[in-house]
Design a protein around this motif. Structure first.
Motif, PDB file in Angstrom:
ATOM      1  N   GLU A 613       0.853  -1.189   0.000  1.00  0.00           N
ATOM      2  CA  GLU A 613       0.000   0.000   0.000  1.00  0.00           C
ATOM      3  C   GLU A 613       0.888   1.239   0.000  1.00  0.00           C
ATOM      4  OE1 GLU A 613      -3.244   2.218   2.930  1.00  0.00           O
ATOM      5  OE2 GLU A 613      -2.614   0.155   3.318  1.00  0.00           O
ATOM      6  N   THR A 614       0.575   2.181  -0.859  1.00  0.00           N
ATOM      7  CA  THR A 614       1.358   3.415  -0.939  1.00  0.00           C
ATOM      8  C   THR A 614       0.610   4.558  -0.260  1.00  0.00           C
ATOM      9  OG1 THR A 614       0.429   3.889  -3.117  1.00  0.00           O
ATOM     10  CG2 THR A 614       2.548   2.751  -3.051  1.00  0.00           C
ATOM     11  N   VAL A 615       1.377   5.382   0.446  1.00  0.00           N
ATOM     12  CA  VAL A 615       0.814   6.586   1.056  1.00  0.00           C
ATOM     13  C   VAL A 615       0.673   7.677   0.007  1.00  0.00           C
ATOM     14  CG1 VAL A 615       1.210   8.376   2.793  1.00  0.00           C
ATOM     15  CG2 VAL A 615       1.775   5.990   3.312  1.00  0.00           C
ATOM     16  N   SER A 616       1.658   7.763  -0.862  1.00  0.00           N
ATOM     17  CA  SER A 616       1.600   8.707  -1.977  1.00  0.00           C
ATOM     18  C   SER A 616       2.520   8.210  -3.083  1.00  0.00           C
ATOM     19  CB  SER A 616       2.023  10.116  -1.531  1.00  0.00           C
ATOM     20  OG  SER A 616       3.359  10.109  -1.053  1.00  0.00           O
ATOM     21  N   GLY A 617       2.254   8.659  -4.295  1.00  0.00           N
ATOM     22  CA  GLY A 617       3.062   8.255  -5.436  1.00  0.00           C
ATOM     23  C   GLY A 617       2.635   6.919  -6.002  1.00  0.00           C
ATOM     24  N   ASP A 618       3.389   6.451  -6.992  1.00  0.00           N
ATOM     25  CA  ASP A 618       3.108   5.195  -7.679  1.00  0.00           C
ATOM     26  C   ASP A 618       4.309   4.281  -7.501  1.00  0.00           C
ATOM     27  OD1 ASP A 618       2.327   3.147  -9.292  1.00  0.00           O
ATOM     28  OD2 ASP A 618       2.472   4.261 -11.177  1.00  0.00           O
ATOM     29  N   LEU A 619       4.099   3.111  -6.870  1.00  0.00           N
ATOM     30  CA  LEU A 619       5.212   2.217  -6.582  1.00  0.00           C
ATOM     31  C   LEU A 619       5.888   1.734  -7.856  1.00  0.00           C
ATOM     32  CD1 LEU A 619       6.839   0.865  -4.368  1.00  0.00           C
ATOM     33  CD2 LEU A 619       5.205  -1.025  -4.367  1.00  0.00           C
ATOM     34  N   ALA A 620       5.111   1.548  -8.917  1.00  0.00           N
ATOM     35  CA  ALA A 620       5.711   1.101 -10.180  1.00  0.00           C
ATOM     36  C   ALA A 620       6.742   2.114 -10.678  1.00  0.00           C
ATOM     37  CB  ALA A 620       4.625   0.879 -11.227  1.00  0.00           C
ATOM     38  N   ALA A 621       6.514   3.404 -10.380  1.00  0.00           N
ATOM     39  CA  ALA A 621       7.445   4.438 -10.837  1.00  0.00           C
ATOM     40  C   ALA A 621       8.780   4.365 -10.099  1.00  0.00           C
ATOM     41  CB  ALA A 621       6.822   5.823 -10.644  1.00  0.00           C
ATOM     42  N   ALA A 622       8.778   3.745  -8.899  1.00  0.00           N
ATOM     43  CA  ALA A 622      10.016   3.634  -8.131  1.00  0.00           C
ATOM     44  C   ALA A 622      11.022   2.715  -8.815  1.00  0.00           C
ATOM     45  CB  ALA A 622       9.723   3.112  -6.728  1.00  0.00           C
ATOM     46  N   TYR A 623      10.520   1.918  -9.764  1.00  0.00           N
ATOM     47  CA  TYR A 623      11.410   1.020 -10.499  1.00  0.00           C
ATOM     48  C   TYR A 623      11.849   1.626 -11.826  1.00  0.00           C
ATOM     49  CZ  TYR A 623       9.812  -2.297  -7.011  1.00  0.00           C
ATOM     50  OH  TYR A 623       9.535  -2.912  -5.824  1.00  0.00           O
ATOM     51  N   GLY A 624      11.615   2.914 -11.996  1.00  0.00           N
ATOM     52  CA  GLY A 624      12.077   3.610 -13.187  1.00  0.00           C
ATOM     53  C   GLY A 624      13.530   4.031 -13.041  1.00  0.00           C
ATOM     54  N   ALA A 625      14.043   4.739 -14.029  1.00  0.00           N
ATOM     55  CA  ALA A 625      15.450   5.159 -14.017  1.00  0.00           C
ATOM     56  C   ALA A 625      15.707   6.158 -12.891  1.00  0.00           C
ATOM     57  CB  ALA A 625      15.808   5.780 -15.363  1.00  0.00           C
ATOM     58  N   ASP A 626      16.747   5.913 -12.105  1.00  0.00           N
ATOM     59  CA  ASP A 626      17.173   6.795 -11.012  1.00  0.00           C
ATOM     60  C   ASP A 626      16.013   7.197 -10.109  1.00  0.00           C
ATOM     61  OD1 ASP A 626      19.794   6.690 -11.758  1.00  0.00           O
ATOM     62  OD2 ASP A 626      19.727   8.517 -12.958  1.00  0.00           O
ATOM     63  N   ALA A 627      15.195   6.207  -9.736  1.00  0.00           N
ATOM     64  CA  ALA A 627      14.049   6.457  -8.857  1.00  0.00           C
ATOM     65  C   ALA A 627      14.073   5.458  -7.707  1.00  0.00           C
ATOM     66  CB  ALA A 627      12.744   6.344  -9.631  1.00  0.00           C
ATOM     67  N   MET A 628      13.313   5.764  -6.666  1.00  0.00           N
ATOM     68  CA  MET A 628      13.247   4.866  -5.513  1.00  0.00           C
ATOM     69  C   MET A 628      12.009   5.182  -4.688  1.00  0.00           C
ATOM     70  SD  MET A 628      16.042   6.442  -2.794  1.00  0.00           S
ATOM     71  CE  MET A 628      15.606   5.193  -1.583  1.00  0.00           C
ATOM     72  N   SER A 629      11.759   4.365  -3.692  1.00  0.00           N
ATOM     73  CA  SER A 629      10.679   4.617  -2.739  1.00  0.00           C
ATOM     74  C   SER A 629      11.245   4.504  -1.323  1.00  0.00           C
ATOM     75  CB  SER A 629       9.551   3.595  -2.916  1.00  0.00           C
ATOM     76  OG  SER A 629       9.957   2.327  -2.426  1.00  0.00           O
ATOM     77  N   VAL A 630      10.529   5.059  -0.349  1.00  0.00           N
ATOM     78  CA  VAL A 630      10.914   4.921   1.058  1.00  0.00           C
ATOM     79  C   VAL A 630       9.662   4.589   1.849  1.00  0.00           C
ATOM     80  CG1 VAL A 630      12.831   6.542   0.879  1.00  0.00           C
ATOM     81  CG2 VAL A 630      10.567   7.376   1.589  1.00  0.00           C
ATOM     82  N   GLY A 631       9.854   4.132   3.101  1.00  0.00           N
ATOM     83  CA  GLY A 631       8.735   3.843   3.982  1.00  0.00           C
ATOM     84  C   GLY A 631       8.160   5.108   4.595  1.00  0.00           C
ATOM     85  N   SER A 632       6.937   5.003   5.071  1.00  0.00           N
ATOM     86  CA  SER A 632       6.247   6.182   5.597  1.00  0.00           C
ATOM     87  C   SER A 632       6.920   6.738   6.853  1.00  0.00           C
ATOM     88  CB  SER A 632       4.784   5.827   5.896  1.00  0.00           C
ATOM     89  OG  SER A 632       4.702   4.717   6.783  1.00  0.00           O
ATOM     90  N   GLU A 633       7.506   5.876   7.697  1.00  0.00           N
ATOM     91  CA  GLU A 633       8.147   6.368   8.918  1.00  0.00           C
ATOM     92  C   GLU A 633       9.363   7.228   8.588  1.00  0.00           C
ATOM     93  OE1 GLU A 633       8.994   3.303  11.703  1.00  0.00           O
ATOM     94  OE2 GLU A 633       6.909   2.652  11.899  1.00  0.00           O
ATOM     95  N   PHE A 634      10.197   6.772   7.641  1.00  0.00           N
ATOM     96  CA  PHE A 634      11.348   7.579   7.246  1.00  0.00           C
ATOM     97  C   PHE A 634      10.897   8.878   6.581  1.00  0.00           C
ATOM     98  CE2 PHE A 634      14.428   8.880   3.985  1.00  0.00           C
ATOM     99  CZ  PHE A 634      15.540   9.121   4.781  1.00  0.00           C
ATOM    100  N   ALA A 635       9.864   8.782   5.738  1.00  0.00           N
ATOM    101  CA  ALA A 635       9.380   9.974   5.047  1.00  0.00           C
ATOM    102  C   ALA A 635       8.891  11.022   6.040  1.00  0.00           C
ATOM    103  CB  ALA A 635       8.255   9.596   4.083  1.00  0.00           C
ATOM    104  N   GLU A 636       8.188  10.561   7.078  1.00  0.00           N
ATOM    105  CA  GLU A 636       7.684  11.499   8.091  1.00  0.00           C
ATOM    106  C   GLU A 636       8.837  12.095   8.890  1.00  0.00           C
ATOM    107  OE1 GLU A 636       4.650  11.471  11.943  1.00  0.00           O
ATOM    108  OE2 GLU A 636       4.801   9.726  10.622  1.00  0.00           O
ATOM    109  N   LYS A 637       9.806  11.254   9.257  1.00  0.00           N
ATOM    110  CA  LYS A 637      10.944  11.726  10.046  1.00  0.00           C
ATOM    111  C   LYS A 637      11.792  12.716   9.256  1.00  0.00           C
ATOM    112  CE  LYS A 637      14.299   8.827  10.642  1.00  0.00           C
ATOM    113  NZ  LYS A 637      15.105   7.677  11.123  1.00  0.00           N
ATOM    114  N   ALA A 638      11.990  12.432   7.961  1.00  0.00           N
ATOM    115  CA  ALA A 638      12.848  13.285   7.138  1.00  0.00           C
ATOM    116  C   ALA A 638      12.083  14.426   6.477  1.00  0.00           C
ATOM    117  CB  ALA A 638      13.549  12.447   6.066  1.00  0.00           C
ATOM    118  N   GLY A 639      10.748  14.381   6.540  1.00  0.00           N
ATOM    119  CA  GLY A 639       9.945  15.434   5.931  1.00  0.00           C
ATOM    120  C   GLY A 639      10.032  15.471   4.411  1.00  0.00           C
TER     121      GLY A 639
END
Length: 872
Positions: A613-639
């Motif tokens: 489940e994604t909080v925002s964005g498209d997970l399939a896009a994280a597998y594109g060129a020079d892209a990635m995803s992170v977990g919600s806890e890190f995203a909240e902590k890092a803003g």
């Protein structure tokens, strides 16, 4: 002196009544002593092994260990030219290159794995002079070509290998097929590793992928040169050598090489196994502590009943001039004698237990020799101290009660009215502690963070347990009456007498039931937690996993061999195969917040195989060129938000700027907190030789081809017996088996506490029979048959056991349910009460009560009626 004589006389006069308490002390001390001897012996075994296998000075690659599983399938290595450089160092007698790798699987002609089944490593390398420190060739000769191999004698004996047998060693570079030409025996105990040796050139090609490389250089010191001095000279020479290379001068302290003395190498290796040994040591000591706690109730009950039965005797002592302190000390001296005797036997039994554990471990594949049996002076000292201190402390309350007996008690019958009911203060304290424990459990269940909640849970468990122990006598009245109404009334007058006997002394019944309650509470708690973990994981798999098959190396975290990956990708009937690998990386947000961990690189089909489940964005896009995803806890902590640029420093590679394409929810039990990117991204920023191998494969079968694809996958990976192909049913069963094995091991350790609790029931009944000798004689005189008498005692035992079981199981289920709420914060959201287990334990407790009553009931039935009536 008179106090000592009185204590000795009383102790030996009641030696039969003391025996079961002494056994409880003995069992607890034996468990502690046995644990310490067993783990100390393991430490000695590994110390001798590491000392024997380490050269005077060892040179290896900084940041890595030669004998550890590599993410790339090949251990880090050094250029062969380094051997000559080190050999020329002042103080060095000789130097030789060594090759060693744990990234191998060795199988025989029948494709059976020759590795250990206990988690010990399989090690392949070249035969060197340094190996003569710890091994000697006892049959055949060392390997001399690519088709020859030598194996250690322990592995040969375990699997029936002989000279001329064929072995196949599976490596990243390909399979090495060779015949055994030599067998080498360890001069020290080998705890279970399987070791194979090749000639140097074959080991380099097969294990490192190239000749002219070594994993380490072993340096031997000249006579009179210390290891420390030789290390200093080698470090200086390597620093000079490095300064002359393109890497630039870094100084001796910043060299790319790791230089260690023999002792430092042995210490480093020992630290790797210390964590494993500490888990065993402190885990077993924890269960020994539980057994001690249960034994405390047995000792308290024993001395309480002995004091009650000797009330008139103590009153006479007080009447003829004995002070309260003398009476008190007399009981404490008896307790000390009990503690000393039980502890002495326990220390001896503990050594025997350690030897038994060593034999058991050897039977399952972990070799431990009695030649290394280690009994440090601290071990018996700790065992004796614990046994005596716990026994004396447990006897303090009965001793204090004995000191309060007045001289007028000599004119009364044995026993005191105060023994018949729990005090008001005790009840209030019990209610307060139980209420505080319940409140702590509530706070733990509603906690927002698992770490914080686990601390509160621990407090709640301790408070509620103590509260139930203290309030036990108050609960005994109501619970025993309910149990009696359901179970005992059918037995008529005998059942009613059994009920009255159980209710006669609520404090005694409460303490006896509490001993059994502790062990069963832990059993119930762990059953609830284990069942909830399995059910939650199964539900999460059904919800999130879209792949039909999961392929893993299944061998202690080893990556998959590229040949296996290629074979799986060639299987017909598969819609797709998703490769995945983990690479260490440090991710830094624009505000400077960073997190180091494993970056999960996979192909785009991974999003279909594991639905996140994604909080925002498209997970399939994280597998594109020079892209990635992170977990919600890190995203909240890092803003950070979708579209931000993150800096990713790949270990062993370059630093990349990757676009954040998706933020996944961490409200899951699978891949919680995972950061995803594409395989091609990792391959772009990490050198080819540093790119990790695949950790697992996920596969999806074509429509209608699942069964055929499953069979084809099994065939494709058959060459490597360590590789596992699992469909979702297999994976669920594997989870259940793993949790089940862990729980069975814990239940086995808890059995000690339950055995001590059973001894407590036996002792309570035995002393109760002695206390009621005259009463039993009178009942027999007015017509109670022996059979009815034995049945009455058995029913009394059953109702006491069920009382303890009811409290323990109820308390344990409460603990387990609270623990599951904390697990829910980690994604394991389903609470599952294993009712068959709970009901089975409850019914089993009734049989425990029947068993515990056998001897006391038999002795009661054999009493002479006239002698019993005449008893004072």
């Amino acid at each position: 002196m008179s106090v000592m004589r009185t204590s000795m006389r009383n102790f030996f006069a009641h030696k039969g009544r003391m025996a079961l308490s002494a056994i409880a002390v003995m069992l607890s001390v034996a468990f502690v002593t046995g644990t310490l001897v067993f783990t100390d012996t393991m430490g000695t075994t590994f110390d001798k092994l590491f000392a024997a296998t380490s050269s005077d000075v060892t040179v290896s690659v900084a940041g890595g260990e030669p004998d550890e599983v590599s993410r790339t399938g090949r251990p880090d290595s050094l250029p062969a030219s380094l051997v000559k450089e080190v050999a020329a160092v002042e103080g060095a007698k000789s130097a030789e290159g060594a090759v060693s790798s744990m990234d191998v699987t060795v199988v025989d002609r029948d494709n059976k794995n020759m590795g250990s089944s206990t988690g010990a490593p399989t090690i392949a390398g070249n035969w060197t002079k340094n190996d003569l420190r710890s091994m000697e060739i006892t049959s055949g000769h060392a390997p001399r070509g690519p088709t020859q191999v030598m194996v250690d004698a322990d592995t040969a004996d375990k699997h029936g290998l002989e000279l001329g047998d064929e072995l196949r060693t599976i490596t990243v570079s390909g399979d090495l097929t060779a015949r055994i030409v030599g067998i080498a025996s360890f001069k020290v105990t080998n705890p279970g590793a399987a070791v194979v040796f090749f000639d140097t050139a074959t080991a380099q090609r097969g294990l490192l992928g190239a000749t002219g490389r070594f994993t380490q250089v072993n340096v031997t010191a000249e006579a009179g040169v210390s290891d420390t001095r030789l290390k200093r000279n080698v470090s200086s020479a390597l620093a000079t050598l490095e300064a002359e290379t393109e890497q630039g001068a870094k100084g001796a302290q910043e060299t790319a090489y790791k230089v260690r003395t023999q002792q430092e190498t042995a210490d480093a290796n020992r630290s790797d196994v210390d964590e494993f040994m500490n888990v065993i040591k402190y885990g077993m000591l924890g269960f020994a502590g539980i057994a001690f706690l249960v034994g405390v109730f047995l000792i308290i009950n024993t001395f309480s009943m002995l004091v009650a039965q000797r009330t008139r005797e103590i009153g006479l002592m007080r009447a003829v001039g004995s002070s309260r302190g003398q009476v008190n000390r007399s009981v404490l001296v008896e307790a000390t004698l009990l503690g000393v005797l039980g502890s002495l036997i326990g220390v001896g039994a503990g050594v025997g237990l350690a030897v038994g554990l060593m034999k058991l471990m050897s039977a399952v594949g972990m070799e431990l020799s009695t030649r290394d049996l280690t009994v440090n002076w601290t071990t018996p000292a700790i065992g004796m101290l614990l046994g005596i201190v716990v026994t004396v402390l447990a006897s303090y309350l009965p001793a204090r009660r004995a000191g309060k007996v007045s001289p007028m008690a000599a004119l009364r019958d044995a026993g005191t009215p105060a023994d018949g009911k729990a005090g008001l203060v005790r009840g209030l304290v019990g209610l307060v502690l139980t209420g505080a424990g319940a409140f702590a459990l509530y706070l733990a269940a509603t906690a927002d963070q698992a770490k914080q909640g686990s601390l509160i849970l621990g407090v709640g468990i301790v408070l509620s347990l103590i509260g139930f122990v203290v309030i036990g006598p108050l609960l005994a009245g109501g619970v025993v009456r309910v149990l009696s109404a359901v179970l005992l009334r059918a037995f008529g007058p005998v059942g009613r007498m059994a009920e009255r006997n159980a209710l006669r002394n609520p404090r005694r019944t409460g303490a006896t039931g509490a001993a059994l309650m502790i062990g069963l509470a832990l059993v119930a708690c762990l059953s609830v937690v284990g069942s909830s973990m399995v059910t939650s994981a199964t539900a999460e798999l059904d919800k999130s996993v879209g792949a039909d098959f999961i392929i893993t190396a299944g061998n202690g975290g080893k990556p998959l061999n590229p040949a296996i990956v290629k074979a799986v990708e060639g299987v017909e009937g598969l819609g797709h195969v998703t490769r995945m690998k983990e690479t260490p990386a440090k991710v830094t947000a624009p505000d400077g917040t960073s997190e180091s961990g494993q970056l999960l690189a996979a192909e785009a089909t991974y999003a279909d195989d594991l639905r996140r489940e994604t909080v925002s964005g498209d997970l399939a896009a994280a597998y594109g060129a020079d892209a990635m995803s992170v977990g919600s806890e890190f995203a909240e902590k890092a803003g950070v938000k979708v579209g931000d640029t993150l800096t990713v420093a790949f270990e062993g590679g370059r630093t990349a700027k990757l676009r954040l394409a998706a933020i996944t929810s961490d409200d899951t039990g699978l891949d919680q907190g995972a950061m995803y990117t594409n395989l091609t991204t990792v391959e772009r920023y990490v050198p080819a030789e540093r790119v990790p191998l695949d950790t697992a494969l996920l596969a999806k079968a074509d429509e209608g081809s699942k069964d055929q694809a499953y069979a084809a996958l099994k065939t494709a990976v058959a060459k490597d017996p360590t590789v596992k192909v699992m469909d979702q049913t297999d994976y669920k069963q594997a989870l259940q088996d793993q949790v089940g094995q862990l729980l069975n091991m814990v239940y086995g350790l808890l059995a000690l506490a339950i055995v001590v609790a059973i001894l407590g029931v036996v002792n309570t009944l035995a002393l109760s029979v002695v206390e009621r000798t005259r009463e039993i004689g009178l009942m027999r005189a007015i017509g109670l048959s022996r059979r009815q008498l034995r049945r009455m005692i058995r029913l009394e035992s059953v109702v006491i056991a069920l009382f303890g079981a009811l409290l323990g199981l109820g308390l344990g289920m409460g603990w387990g349910a609270t623990a599951q709420r904390l697990l829910a914060l980690e994604g394991l959201e389903v609470l599952d009460i294993p009712w068959p287990t709970i009901i089975g334990v409850f019914i089993g407790s009734a049989f425990v009560g029947l068993f515990a009553a056998l001897v006391p009931a038999f002795r009661a039935g054999r009493m002479n009626v006239l002698n019993a009536i005449a008893t004072d």
